[in-house]
Write an enzyme that holds these catalytic residues in place. Structure first.
Site, mmCIF file in Angstrom:
data_model
loop_
_atom_site.group_PDB
_atom_site.id
_atom_site.type_symbol
_atom_site.label_atom_id
_atom_site.label_comp_id
_atom_site.label_asym_id
_atom_site.label_seq_id
_atom_site.Cartn_x
_atom_site.Cartn_y
_atom_site.Cartn_z
ATOM 1 N N CYS A 229 0.835 -1.203 0.000
ATOM 2 C CA CYS A 229 0.000 0.000 0.000
ATOM 3 C C CYS A 229 0.876 1.262 0.000
ATOM 4 O O CYS A 229 1.579 1.505 -0.965
ATOM 5 C CB CYS A 229 -0.977 -0.029 1.177
ATOM 6 S SG CYS A 229 -2.298 1.187 1.038
ATOM 7 N N GLU B 266 -1.795 -8.894 4.712
ATOM 8 C CA GLU B 266 -1.750 -9.214 6.148
ATOM 9 C C GLU B 266 -3.138 -9.404 6.758
ATOM 10 O O GLU B 266 -3.263 -9.981 7.825
ATOM 11 C CB GLU B 266 -0.971 -8.133 6.914
ATOM 12 C CG GLU B 266 -1.621 -6.740 6.953
ATOM 13 C CD GLU B 266 -1.290 -5.868 5.748
ATOM 14 O OE1 GLU B 266 -0.965 -6.429 4.680
ATOM 15 O OE2 GLU B 266 -1.385 -4.643 5.864
ATOM 16 N N HIS C 65 -3.624 -5.505 0.754
ATOM 17 C CA HIS C 65 -3.098 -5.862 2.079
ATOM 18 C C HIS C 65 -3.100 -7.378 2.300
ATOM 19 O O HIS C 65 -4.125 -7.944 2.676
ATOM 20 C CB HIS C 65 -3.926 -5.186 3.174
ATOM 21 C CG HIS C 65 -3.740 -3.705 3.217
ATOM 22 N ND1 HIS C 65 -2.734 -3.111 3.940
ATOM 23 C CD2 HIS C 65 -4.391 -2.698 2.588
ATOM 24 C CE1 HIS C 65 -2.782 -1.799 3.784
ATOM 25 N NE2 HIS C 65 -3.791 -1.522 2.960
#
Lengths: 166, 373
Positions: free
Chosen positions: B86, B183, B181
């Protein structure tokens, strides 16, 4: 002020979990042989029931709250809801309310129940516990603790409410 | 035994709410990782000696001029693999000569990206096959700005209709940028992307396991304390319990725990703690029955902050009194965990890399425990 004689401030620190996240602490906890129930238990505040008895703390209140809290946790386990909530506890409200038990009028204390679901404790949603569970807990608390006349369930989320009442 | 800290990933924090998640994901696959502030110096990076670097997301805009946080330039020239996520991708693009533009449309939520080229990061990761035979991945997006021109030497890795450069790669230099993302769990195969990065691209071995962490800590504790005695405030909570079990294994009878019954514990808590630690495990535990002292101190006090203060100070008094009964105590053990370290550093300095210990006996919240040093 604190007395000068306190030695704990002179001690050097040992912090073996300093580089671990909570989930890692739990993993090494079970690896070390601690029981799952202990390693995956809910957090409990440092001041303990002191912040779950609203206003002035008295032994009488703490004893009542301990019993109510134990009933709540026991039934959460029985209904298999303990590990679906992130934190659950009873709160002692120092107000009296009228009830009727058998033919007798009862004018006694109020207990609030709090259960939340959260990932990070920064935000939390009140747990949508089954009515059957709440009913069982409420009945048991009022029947088994003579000094309680009413049980309420806290339906506030965080924000705006905090998880603890104080 | 291999040093479990020898092969590690550095995560530079640009302020994303997901930064800690990145570190946890890397560790879950067995590789040690640490979070540092984005303005870390080159010297500190070299001292940390990572095998790879991840640049986190963040709330700022690369288009914000001189104010915008940047990765130290050495990050891209040290020859280490870098994964920009990002904002991390945007600053990578901006710093290496690409272009980033603000967009009026903020993209937030699920997105489906199309894999545009073969690359090590996304190799063999497919969620769906599109009508043209393309690999499609379900990912989580949260951004306003986007990369509109890649730096020289980069190839397109992934795209969406609204974000034509959703991923970029320079395989030769091992630089990877992704706008989504990995994660967060909404990105279905995020964990495999981190595996590819940490294990395949950075070449780390999965040494970070529960058993190895225990072994490592036992060795370190033994070295630190020698034959001195260690004191621990055992509260019955997860952190102090795990510290007790770990130290007991490391130094046996050199550990003495003090359990303070303040009269404000849950039902049977004191007995349960004594049963498990003292009786079952053979840990030395002193139980201080100080119920009256706490309750007497609380008479007439109804303000929550004052109550906390009384309970905190009484705890320290009782704890100190008990600790004076033990000979040769040189150390105080605490259940401080990594998020406490990150947060206390961040709150004091605004940066995550200045890390200082403080005494926090029995895990009392900061505002309850008077502290020194």
């Amino acid at each position: 002020m604190l007395a000068d004689c306190q030695i704990i401030w002179l001690l050097k620190l040992v912090e073996p979990l300093r580089e671990l996240f909570k989930d890692e602490v739990r993993k090494i906890g079970v690896e070390l042989g601690l029981p799952y129930d202990m390693v995956y238990r809910h957090p409990f505040p440092g001041p303990g029931l002191g912040v779950r008895i609203l206003g002035e703390v008295k032994k009488e209140y703490a004893d009542i709250l301990r019993e109510a809290d134990a009933i709540f946790l026991e039934e959460l386990h029985n209904f298999d809801w303990y590990h679906k909530t992130s934190q659950a506890f009873a709160v002692f409200l120092p107000v009296k309310s009228v009830g009727v038990v058998g033919d007798a009028r009862r004018y006694e204390w109020v207990i609030a129940l709090r259960a939340v679901e959260t990932i990070d404790f920064m935000t939390a949603r009140w747990a949508h516990l089954p009515y059957e569970l709440l009913e069982k807990v409420s009945n048991r608390i009022i029947n088994e603790i003579p000094n309680v006349s009413r049980v309420a369930y806290d339906v506030s989320s965080k924000p705006p409410a905090t998880i603890e009442w104080e | 035994m291999s040093d479990i800290h020898s092969q590690k990933i550095l995560i530079l924090d640009f302020g994303s709410q997901y930064t800690q998640l990145i570190a946890r994901r890397i560790r879950e696959i067995g590789v040690f990782s640490e979070i540092r502030a984005w303005d870390i110096s080159e010297e500190e990076i070299r001292e940390f000696n990572p095998r790879g670097i991840i640049l986190s997301g963040g709330p700022e805009s690369v288009t914000g001029g001189a104010e915008a946080p940047r990765a130290p330039d050495c990050v891209f020239t040290m020859g280490l693999p870098v994964l920009g996520i990002c904002y991390g991708m945007q600053t990578m693009a901006g710093q290496l000569g690409g272009r980033v533009e603000s967009s009026a449309v903020h993209e937030f939520g699920y997105a489906q990206i199309k894999v545009e080229s073969a690359n090590t990061l996304l190799q063999d990761i497919k969620d769906h096959i599109g009508t043209d035979g393309d690999s499609l991945l379900d990912v989580w997006m949260s951004h306003g700005d986007k990369v509109t021109a890649m730096p020289e030497g980069f190839e397109l890795m992934a795209s969406t209709p609204s974000c034509p450069i959703a991923g970029m790669v320079n395989e030769e230099k091992k630089l990877y940028g992704i706008q989504f993302h990995p994660e967060v769990t909404h990105t279905l195969q995020g964990e495999r992307m981190f595996q590819h990065f940490a294990l395949n691209i950075c070449g780390c071995e999965a040494l970070w396991t529960a058993a190895a962490i225990i072994e490592d800590q036992i060795a370190r504790v033994r070295e630190q304390v020698g034959d001195s005695h260690v004191l621990l405030g055992l509260s019955g909570g997860v952190d102090s319990s795990v510290v007790a079990a770990l130290l007991h294994k490391a130094i046996g009878d050199q550990l003495t725990c003090v359990f303070v019954d303040n009269g404000l514990l849950r039902k049977n808590e004191g007995d349960a703690v004594m049963e498990m630690f003292a009786k079952n495990m053979g840990v030395k535990v002193i139980r201080a029955n100080a119920q009256d002292k706490f309750l007497d101190g609380l008479v007439g006090i109804s303000d929550p902050e004052k109550k906390r203060k009384v309970i905190g100070n009484t705890f320290i008094e009782v704890f100190d009194e008990e600790s004076q009964k033990i000979d040769n105590v040189k150390f105080l053990a605490q259940g401080t965990i990594y998020p406490d370290v990150i947060e206390s550093a961040a709150s004091k300095t605004g940066k995550a890399h200045v890390i200082k210990s403080h005494h926090n006996v029995g895990g009392l919240p900061d505002h309850m425990a008077p502290k020194i040093g």
